[in-house]
Design a protein around this motif. Structure first.
Motif, short mmCIF file in Angstrom:
data_model
loop_
_atom_site.label_atom_id
_atom_site.label_comp_id
_atom_site.label_asym_id
_atom_site.label_seq_id
_atom_site.Cartn_x
_atom_site.Cartn_y
_atom_site.Cartn_z
N GLN A 52 0.76 -1.29 0.01
CA GLN A 52 0.01 -0.03 0.08
C GLN A 52 1.02 1.16 -0.03
N THR A 53 0.29 2.36 -0.83
CA THR A 53 1.06 3.66 -0.52
C THR A 53 0.08 4.63 -0.73
N ILE A 54 0.45 5.87 -0.06
CA ILE A 54 -0.27 6.87 -0.13
C ILE A 54 0.02 7.98 -1.32
N ALA A 55 -1.25 8.40 -1.89
CA ALA A 55 -1.07 9.32 -2.97
C ALA A 55 -1.79 10.78 -2.72
N VAL A 56 -1.29 11.66 -2.92
CA VAL A 56 -1.86 13.18 -2.53
C VAL A 56 -1.69 13.90 -3.82
N PRO A 57 -2.40 14.97 -3.78
CA PRO A 57 -2.34 16.03 -4.83
C PRO A 57 -0.84 16.66 -5.07
N LEU A 58 -0.67 17.01 -6.10
CA LEU A 58 0.86 17.39 -6.43
C LEU A 58 1.22 18.49 -5.47
N ASP A 59 0.12 19.52 -5.20
CA ASP A 59 0.45 20.64 -4.46
C ASP A 59 0.60 20.37 -2.94
N ASP A 60 0.38 19.25 -2.52
CA ASP A 60 0.23 19.21 -0.90
C ASP A 60 1.88 18.78 -0.59
N THR A 61 2.17 19.72 0.17
CA THR A 61 3.41 19.70 0.72
C THR A 61 3.83 19.54 2.27
N ILE A 62 2.50 19.14 2.78
CA ILE A 62 2.41 18.82 4.12
C ILE A 62 2.26 17.47 4.59
N THR A 63 1.85 16.62 3.62
CA THR A 63 1.44 15.12 3.86
C THR A 63 2.47 14.41 3.49
N LEU A 64 3.46 13.95 4.59
CA LEU A 64 4.72 13.06 4.30
C LEU A 64 4.79 11.64 4.81
N GLY A 65 3.49 11.45 5.21
CA GLY A 65 3.65 9.90 5.49
C GLY A 65 2.22 9.74 6.33
N VAL A 66 1.99 8.56 6.70
CA VAL A 66 0.95 7.96 7.25
C VAL A 66 0.46 8.77 8.69
N ASP A 116 -8.35 14.20 0.46
CA ASP A 116 -7.10 14.81 0.74
C ASP A 116 -6.06 13.69 0.37
N ALA A 117 -6.44 12.45 0.38
CA ALA A 117 -5.33 11.36 -0.12
C ALA A 117 -6.23 10.12 -0.84
N VAL A 118 -5.36 9.24 -1.17
CA VAL A 118 -5.74 8.02 -1.89
C VAL A 118 -4.81 6.96 -1.13
N LEU A 119 -5.41 5.87 -0.75
CA LEU A 119 -4.58 4.75 -0.29
C LEU A 119 -5.00 3.60 -1.11
N ASN A 120 -3.95 3.13 -1.62
CA ASN A 120 -3.76 2.12 -2.65
C ASN A 120 -2.75 1.42 -2.99
N ASP A 121 -2.71 -0.02 -3.66
CA ASP A 121 -1.69 -0.53 -4.13
C ASP A 121 -0.59 0.20 -4.93
N PHE A 122 0.86 -0.06 -4.43
CA PHE A 122 1.64 0.89 -5.05
C PHE A 122 1.73 0.87 -6.77
N PRO A 123 1.76 -0.23 -7.14
CA PRO A 123 2.11 -0.32 -8.64
C PRO A 123 0.99 0.39 -9.51
N THR A 124 -0.27 0.13 -8.86
CA THR A 124 -1.50 0.72 -9.53
C THR A 124 -1.29 2.15 -9.60
N THR A 125 -1.10 2.58 -8.39
CA THR A 125 -0.95 4.11 -8.15
C THR A 125 -0.16 4.69 -9.14
N GLN A 126 1.22 4.14 -9.03
CA GLN A 126 2.51 4.48 -9.88
C GLN A 126 1.92 4.75 -11.69
N SER A 127 1.13 3.61 -11.92
CA SER A 127 0.65 3.44 -13.09
C SER A 127 -0.22 4.79 -13.51
#
Length: 210
Positions: free
Chosen positions: A93-107, A154-165
């Motif tokens: 699992q990985t966290i994705a956030v909007p490009l302009d989010d500079t505050i969210t660094l982790g879980v 604010d964020a999406v929690l999802n499988d890393f490879p699919t998020t990357q894609s």
């Protein structure tokens, strides 16, 4: 009777593993290629049945199809009701956030935030176990990313490879922090289908060796 067709359930909304090719209307992707190769090795014709992920295990158990391949993590809960093949892919699992989010660094930064997940997934389970999150579940993960792009999450929690894609294709988000879990994907069959499972594992072993 000798098996000639293998009916395969998949939720074709999850690139790069499975998605519907807009030109042919047929499922395509890593999982589709893998199971097609396994079918070829066993002399079966694959028949794909596209179905929402949330109901994919009940569909298998009620015999709508004979096998599930759908970027499905092997979990103890699922393994209690279906039998899994040997693992074929390592994800997490990985966290994705909007490009302009500079505050969210982790879980730890997700507390109080609106987090999108896909129904019935390990991402949904993980999000619901975390304290203080507002979890929103979607039928497919693309819908969650669209909602985030529209400012509703604010964020999406999802499988890393699919998020990357997704990020590579749409560029509207970025991943933050480390990969939060180690998960292995497996194919699922009914518990009564021991012979089918053996045939699948044998072919998978040959493919891995090749």
């Amino acid at each position: 009777a000798e098996r000639t067709v293998l009916r395969i359930g998949t939720d074709a909304t999850y690139p790069p593993f499975e998605t519907v090719d807009p030109e042919t209307g047929r499922p395509t992707g890593f999982d589709i290629d893998l199971v097609t190769a396994i079918c070829e090795m066993n002399g079966w014709k694959p028949e794909f049945i596209v179905t929402p992920f949330d109901g994919i295990i009940p569909g298998l158990r009620s015999k709508k199809y004979d096998l599930v391949i759908s970027a499905m993590t092997i979990t103890p809960e699922r393994a209690a009701v279906v039998n899994f093949s040997d693992p074929y892919y390592l994800a997490g699992q990985t966290i994705a956030v909007p490009l302009d989010d500079t505050i969210t660094l982790g879980v730890e930064d997700l507390v109080g935030k609106r987090v999108g997940v896909q129904l019935g997934t390990t991402g949904e389970l993980m999000a619901k176990r975390m304290d203080g999150l507002h979890v929103f579940s979607f039928d497919n993960i693309g819908a969650a990313f669209i909602d985030m792009a529209n400012g509703n999450l604010d964020a999406v929690l999802n499988d890393f490879p699919t998020t990357q894609s997704y990020i590579k294709k749409h560029g509207t988000a970025k991943t933050v922090g480390k990969i939060l879990s180690t998960e292995f994907y497996g194919m699922a069959v009914r518990q009564s289908d021991a012979e089918l499972l053996a045939d699948i594992n044998r072919a998978l072993e040959e493919l891995k060796a090749d």
